[in-house]
Each structure stands twice: as C-alpha cells, then as structure tokens.
Design a protein around this motif. Structure first.
Motif, PDB file in Angstrom:
ATOM      1  N   ILE A  68       0.808  -1.210   0.000  1.00 20.38           N
ATOM      2  CA  ILE A  68       0.000   0.000   0.000  1.00 20.38           C
ATOM      3  C   ILE A  68       0.852   1.276   0.000  1.00 20.38           C
ATOM      4  O   ILE A  68       0.435   2.311   0.448  1.00 20.38           O
ATOM      5  CB  ILE A  68      -1.038  -0.021   1.144  1.00 20.38           C
ATOM      6  N   CYS A  69       2.064   1.198  -0.522  1.00 18.38           N
ATOM      7  CA  CYS A  69       2.893   2.394  -0.691  1.00 18.38           C
ATOM      8  C   CYS A  69       2.537   3.098  -1.993  1.00 18.38           C
ATOM      9  O   CYS A  69       2.868   4.263  -2.185  1.00 18.38           O
ATOM     10  CB  CYS A  69       4.375   2.018  -0.684  1.00 18.38           C
ATOM     11  N   GLY A  70       1.865   2.398  -2.896  1.00 18.29           N
ATOM     12  CA  GLY A  70       1.507   2.947  -4.196  1.00 18.29           C
ATOM     13  C   GLY A  70       0.259   3.803  -4.198  1.00 18.29           C
ATOM     14  O   GLY A  70      -0.171   4.259  -5.254  1.00 18.29           O
ATOM     15  N   ILE A  71      -0.340   4.066  -3.035  1.00 16.54           N
ATOM     16  CA  ILE A  71      -1.511   4.938  -2.977  1.00 16.54           C
ATOM     17  C   ILE A  71      -1.034   6.372  -2.812  1.00 16.54           C
ATOM     18  O   ILE A  71      -0.429   6.718  -1.806  1.00 16.54           O
ATOM     19  CB  ILE A  71      -2.451   4.545  -1.829  1.00 16.54           C
ATOM     20  N   GLY A  72      -1.247   7.187  -3.824  1.00 15.72           N
ATOM     21  CA  GLY A  72      -0.898   8.601  -3.777  1.00 15.72           C
ATOM     22  C   GLY A  72       0.582   8.917  -3.727  1.00 15.72           C
ATOM     23  O   GLY A  72       0.977   9.848  -3.031  1.00 15.72           O
ATOM     24  N   PRO A  73       1.432   8.193  -4.474  1.00 16.40           N
ATOM     25  CA  PRO A  73       2.858   8.519  -4.423  1.00 16.40           C
ATOM     26  C   PRO A  73       3.167   9.773  -5.229  1.00 16.40           C
ATOM     27  O   PRO A  73       2.362  10.230  -6.038  1.00 16.40           O
ATOM     28  CB  PRO A  73       3.508   7.296  -5.074  1.00 16.40           C
ATOM     29  N   ASP A  74       4.347  10.319  -5.011  1.00 12.91           N
ATOM     30  CA  ASP A  74       4.840  11.441  -5.809  1.00 12.91           C
ATOM     31  C   ASP A  74       5.573  10.869  -7.010  1.00 12.91           C
ATOM     32  O   ASP A  74       6.200   9.818  -6.918  1.00 12.91           O
ATOM     33  CB  ASP A  74       5.823  12.298  -5.002  1.00 12.91           C
ATOM     34  N   THR A  75       5.521  11.584  -8.131  1.00 20.36           N
ATOM     35  CA  THR A  75       6.348  11.242  -9.277  1.00 20.36           C
ATOM     36  C   THR A  75       7.539  12.174  -9.231  1.00 20.36           C
ATOM     37  O   THR A  75       7.399  13.380  -9.391  1.00 20.36           O
ATOM     38  CB  THR A  75       5.578  11.397 -10.600  1.00 20.36           C
ATOM     39  N   LEU A  76       8.720  11.628  -8.962  1.00 21.74           N
ATOM     40  CA  LEU A  76       9.930  12.437  -8.867  1.00 21.74           C
ATOM     41  C   LEU A  76      10.429  12.845 -10.241  1.00 21.74           C
ATOM     42  O   LEU A  76      10.937  13.952 -10.421  1.00 21.74           O
ATOM     43  CB  LEU A  76      11.033  11.668  -8.134  1.00 21.74           C
ATOM     44  N   ALA A  77      10.319  11.944 -11.215  1.00 19.15           N
ATOM     45  CA  ALA A  77      10.782  12.227 -12.571  1.00 19.15           C
ATOM     46  C   ALA A  77      10.091  11.299 -13.551  1.00 19.15           C
ATOM     47  O   ALA A  77       9.741  10.175 -13.212  1.00 19.15           O
ATOM     48  CB  ALA A  77      12.293  12.044 -12.658  1.00 19.15           C
ATOM     49  N   SER A  78       9.911  11.797 -14.778  1.00 21.88           N
ATOM     50  CA  SER A  78       9.334  11.009 -15.868  1.00 21.88           C
ATOM     51  C   SER A  78      10.307  11.033 -17.031  1.00 21.88           C
ATOM     52  O   SER A  78      10.941  12.062 -17.293  1.00 21.88           O
ATOM     53  CB  SER A  78       8.014  11.618 -16.343  1.00 21.88           C
ATOM     54  N   HIS A  79      10.391   9.931 -17.735  1.00 20.95           N
ATOM     55  CA  HIS A  79      11.299   9.839 -18.877  1.00 20.95           C
ATOM     56  C   HIS A  79      10.620   9.056 -19.983  1.00 20.95           C
ATOM     57  O   HIS A  79      10.026   8.004 -19.725  1.00 20.95           O
ATOM     58  CB  HIS A  79      12.603   9.156 -18.460  1.00 20.95           C
TER      59      HIS A  79
END
Length: 187
Positions: A68-79
């Motif tokens: 349940i760490c994947g609920i509302g995570p931040d996106t630090l970077a996209s590539h």
C-alpha cells in the motif's frame, strides 16, 4: 377440500414461524449488549487498512502495491525512452521508499532503481507485462536522497537510458536525445 385446506394452513403456519423466528433473531442481533459497559467506546472493525504496511528499511526489496505504498505517491521524474516506453521514478513519503513504474514497453525490456543501496530491477516477461504498468521493488530513501532509474531496451543495439531525481526536489520530465524537445536524461 379439507385436506387442501389443512395443507394451506400448515404452509401458512410454517411461513409465519419462519418469519417470526427470523425477526426475533434479527432483533436479538441488533439490540445492544445489555452487559456492555457504557464507559467503553465502541470499536470499529475494518476489514483492511489503507495505511502503508512498511516504512523505510522494512520496504527494501518489497512490492509497493501489495504494501500500500503505491496509494498517492509522488512522481519524482518522468522519462520517455527512445523506444517510446514511459519510465517514472515514484516515491512514497509515508513509506520512505521509491520505485520505478514503466509502461509502453516491449518483451525483454528492463528497468531498475537504486538510491545508493541495492539495485532492484524488473524485466518485461510477456505480452501482459508489456500491455500493463510494471513496477520494480522498492528501495529505501530518505529526504534529499538521489534516486536513479535505468531503462535497458530488449533490442541488442538499444542503449541504456538513465536518469535521476532528488527526493523533495522538483519533478522533472525528459525525452530521448533524438527528440526535438530533448533535455539530457542525466541529471
């Protein structure tokens, strides 16, 4: 006729007994316990928790969705890779962990994540993986840590593409070097 009436009365009496018995059982279940103490607050029973199931080192090498760490995570970077795959560095402050999420991949592609400790990777094994979001296991991170992700295409002539982001830093988006709006994939 008498017999038919007798059967009808028996059926009605049986139905009445079932209804009255069911209502009595329902009332018994719904009435408060007479021995319950008034000074104790009622406890709520929840079938599952939406709270993360790990924190920091306890998350290392584990699945972000199951814990349940994947609920509302931040996106630090996209590539966006040269092959068109999407790769994101994800981070959960509540869990103190980061991981990579990828999609638009091909069978045989690999992604990995590290934050100075163990490297966790995932390989796209089949068409179902290629058609879905795929996640690496988590790596423990703290505030200010640098997290690095690398994409390794399945094609033998494909080049490894890596990028980094800092926890609590600004989110970034990068494109492959061959695109017109390119920025360097190395931070």
């Amino acid at each position: 006729r008498r017999r038919a009436r007798g059967r009808l009365l028996l059926a009605l009496a049986s139905a009445y007994t079932v209804i009255v018995g069911g209502a009595a059982a329902l009332l018994f279940l719904l009435l408060p316990d007479s021995e319950a103490r008034e000074d104790e607050p009622p406890t709520a029973s929840v079938p599952f928790s939406l709270a993360p199931q790990c924190q920091g080192a306890a998350c290392e090498g584990r699945d972000p969705m199951r814990l349940i760490c994947g609920i509302g995570p931040d996106t630090l970077a996209s590539h966006r890779t040269a092959t068109g795959a999407h790769v994101e560095l994800r981070h959960s402050t509540k869990c103190g962990a980061s991981w990579v999420r990828t999609w638009g991949t091909e069978i045989g592609d690999r992604v990995d994540v590290t934050a100075g400790g163990p490297t966790h990777d995932v390989r796209i094994r089949n068409e179902e993986d290629a058609a879905a979001f795929v996640y690496t296991e988590m790596t423990e991170v703290g505030p200010g840590s640098t997290v690095r992700a690398c994409f390794r295409p399945a094609a033998p002539d494909g080049e490894r593409e890596c990028f980094e982001a800092r926890v609590d830093g600004p989110a970034t988006t990068t494109e492959p070097p061959s695109s017109p709006a390119a920025s360097s994939p190395r931070a």
